[in-house]
Design a protein around this motif. Sequence first.
Motif, mmCIF file in Angstrom:
data_model
loop_
_atom_site.group_PDB
_atom_site.id
_atom_site.type_symbol
_atom_site.label_atom_id
_atom_site.label_comp_id
_atom_site.label_asym_id
_atom_site.label_seq_id
_atom_site.Cartn_x
_atom_site.Cartn_y
_atom_site.Cartn_z
ATOM 1 N N MET A 46 0.935 -1.056 0.190
ATOM 2 C CA MET A 46 -0.094 0.031 0.237
ATOM 3 C C MET A 46 0.926 1.181 0.116
ATOM 4 S SD MET A 46 -3.188 -1.102 2.620
ATOM 5 C CE MET A 46 -3.874 0.801 2.411
ATOM 6 N N VAL A 47 2.074 1.179 0.791
ATOM 7 C CA VAL A 47 2.946 2.233 0.932
ATOM 8 C C VAL A 47 3.635 2.338 -0.264
ATOM 9 C CG1 VAL A 47 4.886 3.284 1.928
ATOM 10 C CG2 VAL A 47 2.853 2.480 3.305
ATOM 11 N N SER A 48 4.259 1.427 -0.940
ATOM 12 C CA SER A 48 5.077 1.503 -2.166
ATOM 13 C C SER A 48 4.589 1.650 -3.382
ATOM 14 C CB SER A 48 5.803 -0.234 -1.972
ATOM 15 O OG SER A 48 6.763 -0.813 -0.916
ATOM 16 N N ALA A 49 3.237 1.308 -3.121
ATOM 17 C CA ALA A 49 2.589 1.684 -4.688
ATOM 18 C C ALA A 49 2.395 2.921 -4.699
ATOM 19 C CB ALA A 49 1.063 1.113 -4.548
ATOM 20 N N VAL A 50 2.203 3.724 -3.931
ATOM 21 C CA VAL A 50 2.146 5.525 -4.194
ATOM 22 C C VAL A 50 3.331 6.188 -3.551
ATOM 23 C CG1 VAL A 50 -0.317 5.147 -3.534
ATOM 24 C CG2 VAL A 50 1.390 5.514 -1.720
ATOM 25 N N LEU A 117 4.976 7.605 8.993
ATOM 26 C CA LEU A 117 4.793 8.228 7.792
ATOM 27 C C LEU A 117 3.645 9.306 8.119
ATOM 28 C CD1 LEU A 117 5.088 5.130 5.379
ATOM 29 C CD2 LEU A 117 6.708 6.842 5.513
ATOM 30 N N LEU A 118 2.947 9.336 8.930
ATOM 31 C CA LEU A 118 1.813 10.249 9.037
ATOM 32 C C LEU A 118 2.729 11.612 9.641
ATOM 33 C CD1 LEU A 118 -0.677 8.177 10.730
ATOM 34 C CD2 LEU A 118 -0.818 9.072 8.409
ATOM 35 N N LEU A 119 3.958 11.421 10.358
ATOM 36 C CA LEU A 119 4.492 12.332 11.120
ATOM 37 C C LEU A 119 5.552 13.054 10.202
ATOM 38 C CD1 LEU A 119 4.619 10.653 14.478
ATOM 39 C CD2 LEU A 119 2.637 12.287 13.423
ATOM 40 N N VAL A 120 6.297 12.292 9.249
ATOM 41 C CA VAL A 120 7.352 12.978 8.592
ATOM 42 C C VAL A 120 6.824 13.524 7.232
ATOM 43 C CG1 VAL A 120 8.900 11.265 9.540
ATOM 44 C CG2 VAL A 120 7.830 10.651 7.582
ATOM 45 N N HIS A 121 7.332 14.483 6.920
ATOM 46 C CA HIS A 121 6.952 15.207 5.431
ATOM 47 C C HIS A 121 8.031 15.747 4.615
ATOM 48 C CE1 HIS A 121 3.173 16.329 8.132
ATOM 49 N NE2 HIS A 121 2.970 15.153 7.606
ATOM 50 N N THR A 122 9.584 15.330 5.068
ATOM 51 C CA THR A 122 10.524 15.621 4.392
ATOM 52 C C THR A 122 11.280 14.464 3.814
ATOM 53 O OG1 THR A 122 11.915 15.789 6.351
ATOM 54 C CG2 THR A 122 10.853 17.912 5.618
ATOM 55 N N VAL A 123 12.111 14.592 2.712
ATOM 56 C CA VAL A 123 12.617 13.707 2.210
ATOM 57 C C VAL A 123 13.701 12.720 3.245
ATOM 58 C CG1 VAL A 123 14.411 12.710 0.399
ATOM 59 C CG2 VAL A 123 12.502 14.314 -0.280
ATOM 60 N N PRO A 124 14.671 13.616 3.859
ATOM 61 C CA PRO A 124 15.566 12.853 5.005
ATOM 62 C C PRO A 124 14.864 12.010 6.004
ATOM 63 C CG PRO A 124 16.180 15.170 4.498
ATOM 64 C CD PRO A 124 14.882 15.230 3.821
ATOM 65 N N LEU A 125 13.605 12.620 6.409
ATOM 66 C CA LEU A 125 12.919 11.969 7.477
ATOM 67 C C LEU A 125 12.330 10.723 7.076
ATOM 68 C CD1 LEU A 125 11.327 14.861 9.749
ATOM 69 C CD2 LEU A 125 13.250 13.317 10.357
ATOM 70 N N ALA A 179 -4.608 0.357 -1.850
ATOM 71 C CA ALA A 179 -4.284 1.896 -1.779
ATOM 72 C C ALA A 179 -5.059 2.752 -2.662
ATOM 73 C CB ALA A 179 -2.552 1.977 -2.193
ATOM 74 N N PHE A 180 -5.350 2.167 -4.046
ATOM 75 C CA PHE A 180 -5.911 2.840 -5.130
ATOM 76 C C PHE A 180 -7.405 3.127 -4.401
ATOM 77 C CE2 PHE A 180 -8.738 2.707 -8.701
ATOM 78 C CZ PHE A 180 -8.123 3.782 -9.591
ATOM 79 N N TYR A 200 -2.921 10.353 1.169
ATOM 80 C CA TYR A 200 -1.775 9.708 1.594
ATOM 81 C C TYR A 200 -1.907 9.260 2.794
ATOM 82 C CZ TYR A 200 0.656 10.085 -2.830
ATOM 83 O OH TYR A 200 1.002 10.140 -4.056
ATOM 84 N N ASP A 201 -2.399 10.236 3.881
ATOM 85 C CA ASP A 201 -2.369 9.864 5.230
ATOM 86 C C ASP A 201 -3.294 8.705 5.413
ATOM 87 O OD1 ASP A 201 -0.667 11.815 6.129
ATOM 88 O OD2 ASP A 201 -2.196 13.244 6.454
ATOM 89 N N ALA A 202 -4.460 8.635 4.729
ATOM 90 C CA ALA A 202 -5.435 7.477 4.662
ATOM 91 C C ALA A 202 -4.570 6.332 4.437
ATOM 92 C CB ALA A 202 -6.754 7.866 3.970
ATOM 93 N N VAL A 203 -3.849 6.161 3.555
ATOM 94 C CA VAL A 203 -2.929 4.984 2.954
ATOM 95 C C VAL A 203 -2.229 4.472 4.076
ATOM 96 C CG1 VAL A 203 -1.499 4.107 1.574
ATOM 97 C CG2 VAL A 203 -3.397 5.418 0.508
ATOM 98 N N PHE A 204 -1.558 5.523 4.640
ATOM 99 C CA PHE A 204 -0.427 5.244 5.894
ATOM 100 C C PHE A 204 -1.419 4.668 6.872
ATOM 101 C CE2 PHE A 204 2.167 8.690 3.855
ATOM 102 C CZ PHE A 204 2.565 7.879 2.843
ATOM 103 N N THR A 205 -2.486 5.271 7.462
ATOM 104 C CA THR A 205 -2.893 4.738 8.676
ATOM 105 C C THR A 205 -3.754 3.321 8.241
ATOM 106 O OG1 THR A 205 -3.699 6.882 8.945
ATOM 107 C CG2 THR A 205 -4.939 5.161 9.837
ATOM 108 N N VAL A 206 -4.281 2.958 7.475
ATOM 109 C CA VAL A 206 -4.698 1.668 7.120
ATOM 110 C C VAL A 206 -3.728 0.696 7.049
ATOM 111 C CG1 VAL A 206 -6.065 0.278 5.444
ATOM 112 C CG2 VAL A 206 -6.808 2.536 5.838
ATOM 113 N N SER A 207 -2.553 1.039 6.285
ATOM 114 C CA SER A 207 -1.347 0.214 6.328
ATOM 115 C C SER A 207 -0.951 0.022 7.781
ATOM 116 C CB SER A 207 -0.223 0.977 5.374
ATOM 117 O OG SER A 207 0.999 0.112 5.557
ATOM 118 N N ALA A 208 -0.961 0.699 8.659
ATOM 119 C CA ALA A 208 -0.376 0.464 9.885
ATOM 120 C C ALA A 208 -1.249 -0.307 10.664
ATOM 121 C CB ALA A 208 -0.354 1.719 10.704
ATOM 122 N N CYS A 209 -2.554 -0.596 10.430
ATOM 123 C CA CYS A 209 -3.574 -1.599 11.206
ATOM 124 C C CYS A 209 -3.304 -2.739 10.572
ATOM 125 C CB CYS A 209 -4.921 -0.947 10.924
ATOM 126 S SG CYS A 209 -5.225 0.805 11.688
#
Length: 459
Positions: A46-50, A117-125, A179-180, A200-209
């Motif tokens: 789900m994460v890798s696809a997007v 992934l819900l908390l980081v918004h920059t490339v290094p993080l 993810a789609f 994207y936040d919704a994808v990351f949340t479902v992925s975590a569960c």
Amino acid sequence: MYVAESRSSKAPVDPALRPGRRAAAIPGTVLALGTVSLVTDISSEMVSAVLPLYLLTGLGLSPLGFGLLDGIQNGFSALVRLAGGHLADRRGADGASRHKAVAVAGYGLSALCKPLLLLVHTVPLIGAVIAVDRTGKGLRTAPRDAMISLATEPAHRGRAFGVHRAMDTAGALIGPLAAFLVLRLAGGPLLADGGQRHGYDAVFTVSACVAVLGVLVLLLFVPNRQPGETATATAPRLRDGLALLRLPGLRRLTFCAVLLGLTTVSDSFLYLLVQRRLGLATDLFPLLPLGTAAGFLLLAVPLGALADRLGRRRLFLAGHGALLLAYGLLLSPLGGLPAVVCVLVLHGAFYASTDGVLAAAAADAVPAEQRGAGLALVGTGQALARFGCSLAFGALWSAVGGTVALGWSAAALAGCVLAAAFVLRDAPGDTASGTPTAGTPTAPGASGTAPPSDSEVPS
């Protein structure tokens, strides 16, 4: 008491591994681990696809920068894979290995990364989170594959790994679809214009569960001790694991895995090339991995069984031939949807012929008490090689363009396949018709005798 613990205490020895008994179709451990991988792959894919599209179009990352991040996924996994295999082979107070405990730690670490992934918004993080996630993957891969090999008769390992990889790939097939659908339901854009990110936040949340569910299945339904392992009070040392490269079969197999990994373009780059070649809408990009996953899912079991009959090393080389055909089609004047479907199916055939088959071939060449360390050696070499390939391909793309870079990679892959075929032409430890050949360590209770040079850990 866990379900797995109560079950393993009542049936410490699988009847399928007793002499004179017909092997079970698929051991329960393999099915349970397949379920864990299926659920976990839904979460990961789900994460890798997007993620590639998010980084390149949303954050404006260059192909070279993406190659670095993509390489991190393999590089960090490789750095800890040897440690994971070594820790898994160490024995507890009861003399049993710690394969399950290390696998749980690895799956748990990856599950913890999804909410980050819900908390980081920059490339290094984002790169740091990816590194931690791949650390978890590195920890769990060798002990998981060791449990599969120990629970299965040597003559049927190709099929067992094929079943596991098919279940794993079912998750890879469902993940991008999930993810789609989540993106559609959330109503968020794909950040092609740098807009909102709540989709994207919704994808990351479902992925975590979903990732947490996979860890629970592993805890409850996978036994602590596998039928093919024997209790011992001797704890293997790390240098003993590295010394396994003295085994001719494992050394040749590791060399060829590294050689071919250096010319294997990462999935993300391949999908980006496919998307740009056809000019697909960005909304359809998460669906591209489905072609690869479908081919992998359909072919994993039959090709695994074919490897048991014809030889695992032969099929491993044939799989890279399929990848070479995929590169050729992508570079050819042929275009349109049929050509891309063929590329993705060939890509899936490549994984079905190499992923589980390589693990089965490596298990043939390693003694049972160091199965985790031996599988980790091969996997680490391959992962480090693919890390180098991601960096090199990203640099080539930035310098000469994606199409030219793929052409150079295809030419290099053709040369490496020929070189690997030469190295493996008379390698010991291959399996055909379900019978281990000379130089192949056999699991307790399995038929066949291995020479001392390949069945004992070198001093």
